[in-house]
Design an enzyme around this catalytic site. Structure first.
Site, short mmCIF file in Angstrom:
data_model
loop_
_atom_site.label_atom_id
_atom_site.label_comp_id
_atom_site.label_asym_id
_atom_site.label_seq_id
_atom_site.Cartn_x
_atom_site.Cartn_y
_atom_site.Cartn_z
N SER A 47 -29.36 33.50 -35.49
CA SER A 47 -29.20 32.04 -35.65
C SER A 47 -29.91 31.34 -34.51
O SER A 47 -31.13 31.47 -34.38
CB SER A 47 -27.71 31.68 -35.70
N THR A 48 -29.18 30.65 -33.63
CA THR A 48 -29.81 29.89 -32.55
C THR A 48 -30.66 30.80 -31.67
O THR A 48 -30.17 31.80 -31.14
CB THR A 48 -28.73 29.21 -31.67
N HIS B 140 -30.18 31.62 -39.82
CA HIS B 140 -29.56 30.33 -40.15
C HIS B 140 -30.62 29.24 -39.99
O HIS B 140 -31.12 29.00 -38.89
CB HIS B 140 -28.39 30.04 -39.20
N MET C 158 -25.07 31.35 -32.43
CA MET C 158 -23.75 30.79 -32.20
C MET C 158 -22.78 31.26 -33.27
O MET C 158 -23.15 31.42 -34.43
CB MET C 158 -23.85 29.25 -32.20
N ASP D 217 -20.98 35.00 -37.31
CA ASP D 217 -21.55 35.49 -38.56
C ASP D 217 -22.27 36.81 -38.32
O ASP D 217 -23.03 36.95 -37.36
CB ASP D 217 -22.52 34.46 -39.13
#
Length: 372
Positions: free
Chosen positions: A191-192, A218, A311, A314
């Protein structure tokens, strides 16, 4: 002590809107605003904020150029604001490559179901990336690399620098060893910080990579096609945005489309991708847990998987399913993560067998597959 934020945007309305949201958080304070990239660079050097929020399209100097100058002179966590268009996606990816840590859409309603959720998300993102400021500043001054210094030592650990400017203490420089397991699929969730991390890993893989790769990042729906195209232009392997019905092929990486869920059906050797509606109740679209869980059911113990910077948590439950089926799970280590959330969740649960620095993950993959 409040975290100091510099807000940069050429729109007075957007500057005021972002400033009001940030100032409403107990630990955040907007110390100044800038109306273009040139002013942003000047104020970043003079005020030394903990975080900068940055628009992309501005007069005098655009946001991408400003990011490059700030990261060169005064490394600072930067959160970009972007339009959710194809061109906006390309510009945002350029900004991330220049050193920005994360991004959010300028239309908050595109990322949240209501105003309160959007406010909380922005405040959370600013606080999260602010924690990286000290480590970014610590590595701002780099020593010149001599031929001798560049040579990898065989007796001590080496230190490298991640795309975020953070020091990444590598594993001992002795070569990795293959576990001897056989694999039929690679799966990576992130993600991030993921776009830069994925680029760093995938560009090191050979064109004849022996099996398919699933990528779950994401990312908004309008971004994934541009991101897949960028990776494909840089990598030896083929990278594409996954489409419903795609047959899994060796040496091809399939990026889950934003706003949707990517699952697998069929049998190993003839499996194909199914792209389904993201689902209103799902927090993540695409969701790492969904794809990992699907891969575990079909490929059982034949998956080489890893959870990278991001973050939240998940990927933890999907990774748990993979491990239960006998597959391998690795996590990115804390020092090289932009946000140590997703990998931490996997590591704390005792699911990952190895925690690896970003700059050695590709090497570790190739050794595990006996490609080196």
């Amino acid at each position: 002590m409040s975290l100091k934020v510099l807000v940069v945007d050429d729109s007075s309305f957007f500057r005021r809107r972002v400033s009001d949201i940030i100032n409403a958080a107990p630990r955040l304070e907007v110390i100044d605003v800038a109306v273009n990239g040139k002013e942003a660079v000047e104020k970043a050097l003079a005020l030394k904020p903990d975080v900068i929020t940055m628009d992309i399209e501005m007069p005098v100097m655009d946001g991408i150029s400003a990011v490059r100058e700030i990261m060169s002179a005064q490394p600072t966590p930067i959160l970009m604001f972007s339009s959710l268009t194809h061109e906006g996606a390309k510009a945002t990816l350029d900004a991330l490559e220049a050193g920005a840590l994360d991004f959010l859409p300028k239309k908050f309603e595109d990322i949240a179901r209501n105003k309160d959720e959007a406010v909380n998300l922005l405040q959370q993102r600013v606080q999260q990336i602010a924690s990286r400021r000290a480590l970014m500043r610590r590595t701002a001054v780099r020593r010149p690399v001599t031929p001798t210094a560049a040579r990898v030592s065989t007796t001590r650990a080496t230190e490298s620098v991640s795309p975020t400017g953070r020091p990444a203490t590598a594993a001992p420089a002795s070569r990795f060893r293959s576990s001897g397991k056989s694999y039929q699929l690679t799966a990576i969730g992130t993600s991030t910080g993921g776009p830069v991390a994925l680029q760093k890993i995938l560009t090191k893989l050979p064109a004849n990579y022996p099996h398919p790769i699933l990528l779950i990042q994401h990312m908004p729906a309008t971004f994934t096609a541009a991101f897949a195209a960028r990776l494909n232009s840089l990598c030896q392997i083929t990278v594409k945005e996954a489409a419903d019905g795609d047959l899994l092929q060796p040496g091809v990486a399939y990026l889950a489309p934003g706003g949707m869920q990517m699952l697998l059906e069929g049998r190993p050797g003839s499996a194909k991708i199914r792209i389904l509606d993201g689902g209103e109740r799902m927090n993540y679209k695409p969701c790492v847990d969904v794809t990992f869980g699907s891969a575990a059911k079909i490929y059982q113990d034949k998956v080489l998987s890893m959870v990278l910077t991001g973050m939240g948590a998940d990927g933890r439950e999907g990774a748990r399913m993979l491990k239960s089926a006998g597959s391998t799970v690795w996590a990115q280590d804390e020092e090289s993560c932009v946000v140590y959330g997703m990998p931490q969740a996997v590591a704390k649960a005792g699911i990952s067998s190895e925690d690896l620095p970003l700059d050695r993950i590709a090497e570790r993959i190739l050794v595990e597959l006996k490609r080196q």
